[in-house]
Design a protein around this motif. Structure first.
Motif, PDB file in Angstrom:
ATOM      1  N   UNK A  65      -9.702 -26.519  -5.865  1.00  0.00           N
ATOM      2  CA  UNK A  65      -9.149 -25.209  -6.208  1.00  0.00           C
ATOM      3  C   UNK A  65     -10.031 -24.072  -5.692  1.00  0.00           C
ATOM      4  N   UNK A  66     -11.334 -24.249  -5.770  1.00  0.00           N
ATOM      5  CA  UNK A  66     -12.258 -23.185  -5.369  1.00  0.00           C
ATOM      6  C   UNK A  66     -12.347 -23.011  -3.861  1.00  0.00           C
ATOM      7  N   UNK A  67     -12.198 -24.107  -3.103  1.00  0.00           N
ATOM      8  CA  UNK A  67     -12.483 -24.057  -1.672  1.00  0.00           C
ATOM      9  C   UNK A  67     -11.281 -24.312  -0.768  1.00  0.00           C
ATOM     10  N   UNK A  68     -10.101 -24.450  -1.312  1.00  0.00           N
ATOM     11  CA  UNK A  68      -8.920 -24.706  -0.480  1.00  0.00           C
ATOM     12  C   UNK A  68      -8.657 -23.503   0.437  1.00  0.00           C
ATOM     13  N   UNK A  69      -8.569 -23.737   1.745  1.00  0.00           N
ATOM     14  CA  UNK A  69      -8.374 -22.619   2.677  1.00  0.00           C
ATOM     15  C   UNK A  69      -7.117 -21.790   2.387  1.00  0.00           C
ATOM     16  N   UNK A  70      -6.032 -22.441   2.034  1.00  0.00           N
ATOM     17  CA  UNK A  70      -4.797 -21.715   1.729  1.00  0.00           C
ATOM     18  C   UNK A  70      -5.006 -20.783   0.540  1.00  0.00           C
ATOM     19  N   UNK A  71      -5.673 -21.287  -0.491  1.00  0.00           N
ATOM     20  CA  UNK A  71      -5.924 -20.484  -1.683  1.00  0.00           C
ATOM     21  C   UNK A  71      -6.862 -19.326  -1.359  1.00  0.00           C
ATOM     22  N   UNK A  72      -7.881 -19.585  -0.568  1.00  0.00           N
ATOM     23  CA  UNK A  72      -8.806 -18.514  -0.177  1.00  0.00           C
ATOM     24  C   UNK A  72      -8.100 -17.435   0.646  1.00  0.00           C
ATOM     25  N   UNK A  73      -7.181 -17.853   1.493  1.00  0.00           N
ATOM     26  CA  UNK A  73      -6.465 -16.888   2.326  1.00  0.00           C
ATOM     27  C   UNK A  73      -5.599 -15.953   1.485  1.00  0.00           C
ATOM     28  N   UNK A  74      -4.969 -16.475   0.446  1.00  0.00           N
ATOM     29  CA  UNK A  74      -4.087 -15.660  -0.391  1.00  0.00           C
ATOM     30  C   UNK A  74      -4.824 -14.939  -1.508  1.00  0.00           C
ATOM     31  N   UNK A  75      -6.074 -15.287  -1.731  1.00  0.00           N
ATOM     32  CA  UNK A  75      -6.830 -14.712  -2.854  1.00  0.00           C
ATOM     33  C   UNK A  75      -7.145 -13.235  -2.672  1.00  0.00           C
ATOM     34  N   UNK A  76      -7.123 -12.753  -1.448  1.00  0.00           N
ATOM     35  CA  UNK A  76      -7.479 -11.350  -1.212  1.00  0.00           C
ATOM     36  C   UNK A  76      -6.346 -10.552  -0.564  1.00  0.00           C
ATOM     37  N   UNK A  77      -5.158 -11.101  -0.538  1.00  0.00           N
ATOM     38  CA  UNK A  77      -4.047 -10.358   0.060  1.00  0.00           C
ATOM     39  C   UNK A  77      -3.561  -9.278  -0.891  1.00  0.00           C
ATOM     40  N   UNK A  78      -3.252  -8.147  -0.336  1.00  0.00           N
ATOM     41  CA  UNK A  78      -2.761  -7.010  -1.117  1.00  0.00           C
ATOM     42  C   UNK A  78      -1.277  -7.234  -1.391  1.00  0.00           C
ATOM     43  N   UNK A 107       0.834  -1.208   0.000  1.00  0.00           N
ATOM     44  CA  UNK A 107       0.000   0.000   0.000  1.00  0.00           C
ATOM     45  C   UNK A 107       0.865   1.253   0.000  1.00  0.00           C
ATOM     46  N   UNK A 108       1.933   1.221   0.781  1.00  0.00           N
ATOM     47  CA  UNK A 108       2.840   2.367   0.808  1.00  0.00           C
ATOM     48  C   UNK A 108       3.458   2.610  -0.564  1.00  0.00           C
ATOM     49  N   UNK A 109       3.985   1.551  -1.180  1.00  0.00           N
ATOM     50  CA  UNK A 109       4.596   1.708  -2.499  1.00  0.00           C
ATOM     51  C   UNK A 109       3.581   2.168  -3.533  1.00  0.00           C
ATOM     52  N   UNK A 110       2.374   1.641  -3.468  1.00  0.00           N
ATOM     53  CA  UNK A 110       1.343   2.013  -4.437  1.00  0.00           C
ATOM     54  C   UNK A 110       0.916   3.470  -4.283  1.00  0.00           C
ATOM     55  N   UNK A 111       1.107   4.032  -3.095  1.00  0.00           N
ATOM     56  CA  UNK A 111       0.692   5.417  -2.863  1.00  0.00           C
ATOM     57  C   UNK A 111       1.755   6.441  -3.284  1.00  0.00           C
ATOM     58  N   UNK A 112       2.944   5.974  -3.621  1.00  0.00           N
ATOM     59  CA  UNK A 112       4.006   6.888  -4.043  1.00  0.00           C
ATOM     60  C   UNK A 112       3.713   7.459  -5.430  1.00  0.00           C
ATOM     61  N   UNK A 113       4.217   8.651  -5.731  1.00  0.00           N
ATOM     62  CA  UNK A 113       4.116   9.141  -7.106  1.00  0.00           C
ATOM     63  C   UNK A 113       4.828   8.161  -8.041  1.00  0.00           C
ATOM     64  N   UNK A 114       4.382   8.088  -9.276  1.00  0.00           N
ATOM     65  CA  UNK A 114       4.862   7.036 -10.184  1.00  0.00           C
ATOM     66  C   UNK A 114       6.381   7.037 -10.355  1.00  0.00           C
TER      67      UNK A 114
END
Length: 147
Positions: A119-132, A43-50
């Motif tokens: 693939x759709x319901x694996x907890x590990x995959x679900x956990x990483x699916x929304x990480x920034x 988030x910090x890097x994404x907020x920097x000017x390009x």
């Protein structure tokens, strides 16, 4: 072309249901957890000017496209936890469709249904699916390369 058999039709319905349910799981609860350390760094890097962002990425070992995508995404939709988590969640939903297409080329209907359920319901995959972070980008890129 042969018409689908009842077993292959059932497999198609099961895979479509897994995609819908998998997307629902990925797109719900985006506000439940606050950002953790690595996500805060993204988030910090994404907020920097390009220009400054590109300079920071020069020595970084992570894929730069994900940071540039988060930079553009946050400019459009803001820096809230939900807004930032939405991008990887949407990419992960796209990966479910790509995986379904790929598995239909490689697997029999029963194996495809089982693989897509995992693939759709694996907890590990679900956990990483929304990480920034870059995980959803790597996932989509790998599936695109395989397709």
């Amino acid at each position: 072309m042969n018409p689908p058999t009842p077993s292959s039709r059932a497999a198609q319905v099961a895979v479509a249901s897994a995609i819908v349910a998998g997307c629902a799981l990925r797109l719900s609860g985006l506000e439940v957890h606050s950002l953790w350390f690595d996500e805060g760094h993204t988030t910090f890097l994404a907020s920097l000017p390009q220009g400054e962002l590109l300079q920071q990425l020069h020595g970084d070992r992570h894929p730069p496209l994900s940071f540039l995508a988060f930079h553009a995404w946050s400019a459009l939709f803001g820096n809230s936890d939900v807004a930032l988590r939405m991008l990887p969640a949407l990419l992960s939903c796209i990966s479910l469709g790509l995986f379904a297409w790929l598995s239909s080329k490689w697997l029999e209907p029963g194996a495809k249904t089982c693989a897509h359920g995992l693939y759709s319901f694996a907890p590990f995959h679900l956990a990483h699916a929304t990480e920034v972070r870059m995980y959803a980008f790597v996932e989509v890129g790998a599936l695109l390369a395989l397709c």
